[in-house]
Design a protein around this motif. Structure first.
Motif, PDB file in Angstrom:
ATOM      1  N   ASN A  90       6.818 -59.303  33.570  1.00 49.50           N
ATOM      2  CA  ASN A  90       5.488 -58.906  33.091  1.00 49.50           C
ATOM      3  C   ASN A  90       4.966 -57.650  33.790  1.00 49.50           C
ATOM      4  N   GLN A  91       5.731 -56.573  33.704  1.00 51.02           N
ATOM      5  CA  GLN A  91       5.339 -55.330  34.346  1.00 51.02           C
ATOM      6  C   GLN A  91       4.776 -54.306  33.360  1.00 51.02           C
ATOM      7  N   GLU A  92       4.394 -54.754  32.166  1.00 50.54           N
ATOM      8  CA  GLU A  92       3.795 -53.857  31.186  1.00 50.54           C
ATOM      9  C   GLU A  92       2.285 -54.061  31.156  1.00 50.54           C
ATOM     10  N   GLY A  93       1.545 -52.963  31.069  1.00 48.17           N
ATOM     11  CA  GLY A  93       0.085 -53.031  31.051  1.00 48.17           C
ATOM     12  C   GLY A  93      -0.504 -51.877  30.266  1.00 48.17           C
ATOM     13  N   ASP A  94      -1.721 -51.493  30.629  1.00 40.98           N
ATOM     14  CA  ASP A  94      -2.469 -50.495  29.867  1.00 40.98           C
ATOM     15  C   ASP A  94      -2.689 -49.196  30.628  1.00 40.98           C
ATOM     16  N   TYR A  95      -1.925 -48.957  31.668  1.00 41.95           N
ATOM     17  CA  TYR A  95      -2.175 -47.807  32.537  1.00 41.95           C
ATOM     18  C   TYR A  95      -0.956 -46.878  32.506  1.00 41.95           C
ATOM     19  N   MET A  96      -1.021 -45.906  31.637  1.00 43.41           N
ATOM     20  CA  MET A  96       0.102 -45.002  31.435  1.00 43.41           C
ATOM     21  C   MET A  96       0.269 -44.069  32.637  1.00 43.41           C
ATOM     22  N   PRO A  97       1.419 -44.099  33.301  1.00 43.29           N
ATOM     23  CA  PRO A  97       1.616 -43.187  34.444  1.00 43.29           C
ATOM     24  C   PRO A  97       1.800 -41.751  33.987  1.00 43.29           C
ATOM     25  N   ASN A  98       1.491 -40.831  34.889  1.00 41.58           N
ATOM     26  CA  ASN A  98       1.652 -39.406  34.620  1.00 41.58           C
ATOM     27  C   ASN A  98       2.471 -38.778  35.736  1.00 41.58           C
ATOM     28  N   ILE A  99       3.591 -38.159  35.388  1.00 40.69           N
ATOM     29  CA  ILE A  99       4.483 -37.554  36.376  1.00 40.69           C
ATOM     30  C   ILE A  99       4.764 -36.123  35.951  1.00 40.69           C
ATOM     31  N   GLU A 100       4.458 -35.176  36.854  1.00 38.44           N
ATOM     32  CA  GLU A 100       4.667 -33.774  36.494  1.00 38.44           C
ATOM     33  C   GLU A 100       4.785 -32.882  37.732  1.00 38.44           C
ATOM     34  N   ASN A 101       5.433 -31.772  37.516  1.00 37.05           N
ATOM     35  CA  ASN A 101       5.620 -30.742  38.535  1.00 37.05           C
ATOM     36  C   ASN A 101       6.449 -31.259  39.707  1.00 37.05           C
ATOM     37  N   ILE A 102       7.695 -31.562  39.412  1.00 40.19           N
ATOM     38  CA  ILE A 102       8.667 -32.039  40.405  1.00 40.19           C
ATOM     39  C   ILE A 102       9.718 -30.947  40.556  1.00 40.19           C
ATOM     40  N   ASN A 103       9.929 -30.476  41.784  1.00 44.88           N
ATOM     41  CA  ASN A 103      10.755 -29.286  42.015  1.00 44.88           C
ATOM     42  C   ASN A 103      11.802 -29.545  43.083  1.00 44.88           C
ATOM     43  N   LEU A 104      13.069 -29.306  42.736  1.00 43.37           N
ATOM     44  CA  LEU A 104      14.171 -29.420  43.690  1.00 43.37           C
ATOM     45  C   LEU A 104      14.828 -28.048  43.819  1.00 43.37           C
ATOM     46  N   GLU A 105      15.027 -27.599  45.069  1.00 38.73           N
ATOM     47  CA  GLU A 105      15.568 -26.262  45.306  1.00 38.73           C
ATOM     48  C   GLU A 105      16.519 -26.290  46.492  1.00 38.73           C
ATOM     49  N   ASN A 106      17.628 -25.571  46.352  1.00 35.79           N
ATOM     50  CA  ASN A 106      18.617 -25.452  47.437  1.00 35.79           C
ATOM     51  C   ASN A 106      19.098 -26.834  47.888  1.00 35.79           C
ATOM     52  N   ILE A 107      19.660 -27.577  46.948  1.00 30.89           N
ATOM     53  CA  ILE A 107      20.168 -28.921  47.209  1.00 30.89           C
ATOM     54  C   ILE A 107      21.679 -28.906  46.990  1.00 30.89           C
ATOM     55  N   THR A 108      22.427 -29.421  47.946  1.00 26.86           N
ATOM     56  CA  THR A 108      23.867 -29.571  47.771  1.00 26.86           C
ATOM     57  C   THR A 108      24.233 -31.040  47.924  1.00 26.86           C
ATOM     58  N   VAL A 109      25.043 -31.524  46.999  1.00 32.20           N
ATOM     59  CA  VAL A 109      25.406 -32.936  46.957  1.00 32.20           C
ATOM     60  C   VAL A 109      26.924 -33.048  46.809  1.00 32.20           C
ATOM     61  N   LYS A 110      27.564 -33.720  47.758  1.00 41.26           N
ATOM     62  CA  LYS A 110      29.016 -33.887  47.693  1.00 41.26           C
ATOM     63  C   LYS A 110      29.420 -34.990  46.724  1.00 41.26           C
ATOM     64  N   ASN A 111      28.705 -36.112  46.771  1.00 39.77           N
ATOM     65  CA  ASN A 111      29.035 -37.244  45.914  1.00 39.77           C
ATOM     66  C   ASN A 111      27.751 -37.746  45.268  1.00 39.77           C
ATOM     67  N   GLY A 112      27.560 -37.411  44.007  1.00 34.74           N
ATOM     68  CA  GLY A 112      26.290 -37.657  43.326  1.00 34.74           C
ATOM     69  C   GLY A 112      26.100 -39.051  42.785  1.00 34.74           C
ATOM     70  N   GLY A 113      27.031 -39.968  42.991  1.00 31.64           N
ATOM     71  CA  GLY A 113      26.847 -41.338  42.540  1.00 31.64           C
ATOM     72  C   GLY A 113      27.045 -41.478  41.040  1.00 31.64           C
ATOM     73  N   LYS A 114      26.355 -42.457  40.436  1.00 31.58           N
ATOM     74  CA  LYS A 114      26.549 -42.742  39.016  1.00 31.58           C
ATOM     75  C   LYS A 114      25.998 -41.624  38.134  1.00 31.58           C
ATOM     76  N   TYR A 115      24.856 -41.067  38.525  1.00 31.63           N
ATOM     77  CA  TYR A 115      24.203 -40.029  37.724  1.00 31.63           C
ATOM     78  C   TYR A 115      23.756 -38.899  38.652  1.00 31.63           C
ATOM     79  N   GLY A 116      23.880 -37.670  38.179  1.00 32.39           N
ATOM     80  CA  GLY A 116      23.255 -36.584  38.919  1.00 32.39           C
ATOM     81  C   GLY A 116      21.742 -36.736  38.858  1.00 32.39           C
ATOM     82  N   ILE A 117      21.208 -36.782  37.635  1.00 30.20           N
ATOM     83  CA  ILE A 117      19.776 -36.921  37.390  1.00 30.20           C
ATOM     84  C   ILE A 117      19.559 -38.109  36.457  1.00 30.20           C
ATOM     85  N   LEU A 118      18.642 -38.992  36.825  1.00 33.04           N
ATOM     86  CA  LEU A 118      18.361 -40.186  36.031  1.00 33.04           C
ATOM     87  C   LEU A 118      16.851 -40.282  35.816  1.00 33.04           C
ATOM     88  N   ILE A 119      16.402 -40.084  34.594  1.00 29.66           N
ATOM     89  CA  ILE A 119      14.976 -40.096  34.284  1.00 29.66           C
ATOM     90  C   ILE A 119      14.722 -41.024  33.101  1.00 29.66           C
TER      91      ILE A 119
END
Length: 473
Positions: free
Chosen positions: A398-427
């Motif tokens: 029961n994790q659904e309700g009436d409050y819509m989240p807002n997510i914006e302006n997320i910035n990644l810079e100069n990142i190096t990853v040797k082993n990225g796991g299952k997904y590079g980016i998961l959204i």
């Protein structure tokens, strides 16, 4: 009311409104170079200073043999230091068994090298109940192991160890997992008189002083909590074997966590959870945890919306993240929102580190996350993903309700990853309000099983970014 008085009243009211509006704009404004904003936050985060007075714990009856309880010695030393206007309490080499330590204004507690503070396994030592928090909900519960409320200018420094002595026989079984010592028939936090009751009190906004838990309940205490405090530093010390979350600044400002080691693999052993906090600097730390290394929070559901204090102006730098569910996380208790988070010059690497950067919420929690800047990060290995944003987060039903989240302006810079796991980016965003303005610049992710999995997000802006050798665009 006279006409001139009425005019003055409306002028004052207008001035207040303009001032409030300006304060709101300042709180959310980011310079053209966001890292200048980060430097400003660091400069504006007040670090406490103290009188030169010295108080030795042994002068107050401390034995330091690991068997005799030194609770009263800590209490008396803190009281004396506070009453004298402040100073430094020296804890000399030894092993000190104690109940909870309650800090007061202008007290600097210093653990010399070779000090281990063992916290009592006797639950009654954590009574009387205090105003505290559990998973983003305020309540009256067992005292945190180290606690301060409504205080100013507090320091804990040194090279010593705080050992909560939580294990499969003490505190941890209450989480309800066999892995942590719970056995069938034993009470657990999921029982009706525990979390379900607290959740209902949150929903109904029962006054905090009526949310009475503690004895007869199974909600574990926090390790370190400062509530409604200003100008706090924790530096150099180590925390281990925590009952629950480790470092929890709550409704506090000007918090510095510097050179601290958290090595604690119990259930919900988050390393550092600033909640409803402003101006927080976490630097030069090592996190090796049973849950999120750093999790920035702002209250759960109705509590968060009622308090309505976003966590903001938070800088994380020069830290090492090892085991954990996430390196730097925002959520899931996030109903009042998070903004202006800066993460730089960190190393994240472990086969038991699930994600590097994570944002988690749902439509019961709601809230917002905005203005997150991550730069110069080396990731050796993560299990699941480098960046995960999930607006359907839920380990309970029961994790659904009436409050819509807002997510914006997320910035990644100069990142190096040797082993990225299952997904590079998961959204996983929401169709009604997709995730917005995500930028990856100079990011290289290797050995991800899948480059991306993205639902309900505006087109990501890729600049000189490769995942598995593929140029992203």
């Amino acid at each position: 009311m006279k006409k001139t008085t009425l005019i003055k009243f409306f002028i004052a009211l207008l001035a207040f409104g303009l001032n409030y509006s300006c304060e709101q704009k300042i709180a959310t404004k980011i310079d053209s170079d966001p890292w200048e904003t980060a430097e400003t936050i660091i400069q504006n985060t007040t670090v406490p200073s103290f009188q030169d007075s010295i108080f030795n714990l042994t002068d107050f009856g401390a034995v330091g043999d690991g068997v005799t309880k030194d609770t009263k010695a800590f209490q008396h030393a803190i009281e004396a230091c506070h009453n004298a206007g402040g100073g430094k309490i020296i804890v000399s080499k030894g092993t000190y068994l104690t109940g909870p330590i309650h800090l007061k204004s202008n007290v600097h507690l210093h653990l010399e090298e070779g000090v281990e503070v063992l916290f009592s396994k006797d639950l009654d030592d954590y009574l009387p109940l205090v105003h505290t928090s559990y998973e983003g909900v305020e309540l009256m519960n067992y005292s945190p192991l180290i606690y301060a409320k409504d205080q100013k200018n507090i320091a804990i420094t040194g090279k010593g160890i705080f050992n909560g002595q939580a294990n499969q026989e003490n505190w941890w079984p209450w989480c309800g997992s066999e892995r942590y010592g719970h056995k069938e028939g034993m009470p657990a936090q999921k029982d009706a008189h525990n979390l379900p009751t607290l959740r209902k009190m949150n929903e109904e906004q029962t006054p905090v002083d009526q949310r009475v838990f503690g004895s007869g309940h199974q909600l574990r205490p926090l390790f370190f909590e400062v509530l409604n405090c200003e100008n706090v530093i924790v530096s150099g010390v180590t925390f281990t074997n925590a009952p629950f979350w480790v470092l929890h600044p709550l409704k506090s400002s000007n918090i510095t966590i510097d050179g601290v080691t958290v090595n604690s693999h119990g259930p919900n052993n988050d390393g550092c959870d600033p909640e409803y906090c402003k101006n927080v600097v976490i630097k030069n730390c090592i996190f090796n945890t049973g849950d999120d290394c750093i999790a920035i929070k702002s209250g759960r559901n109705n509590d968060g919306r009622a308090v309505n204090i976003p966590s903001e102006n938070i800088v994380v730098q020069n830290c090492t993240m090892k085991d954990g569910h996430g390196g730097v996380v925002m959520g899931s208790e996030i109903s009042a929102g998070v903004r202006n988070v800066f993460v730089r010059n960190c190393t994240m690497d472990s086969p038991n580190l699930d994600r590097a950067i994570r944002i988690k919420t749902n439509t019961l929690r709601g809230g917002f996350v905005e203005n997150v800047y991550v730069k110069d990060i080396e990731v050796g290995q993560v299990k699941e993903s480098v960046l995960r944003i999930n607006t359907f987060y839920g380990i309970y039903a029961n994790q659904e309700g009436d409050y819509m989240p807002n997510i914006e302006n997320i910035n990644l810079e100069n990142i190096t990853v040797k082993n990225g796991g299952k997904y590079g980016i998961l959204i996983k965003g929401r169709a009604e309000n997709p995730v917005k303005n995500i930028t990856l610049k100079n990011v290289t992710i290797d050995e991800a099983q899948q480059t991306t999995s993205i639902e309900n997000a505006e087109k990501i802006k890729y600049i000189n970014t490769k995942i598995n050798g593929e140029i992203m665009n």
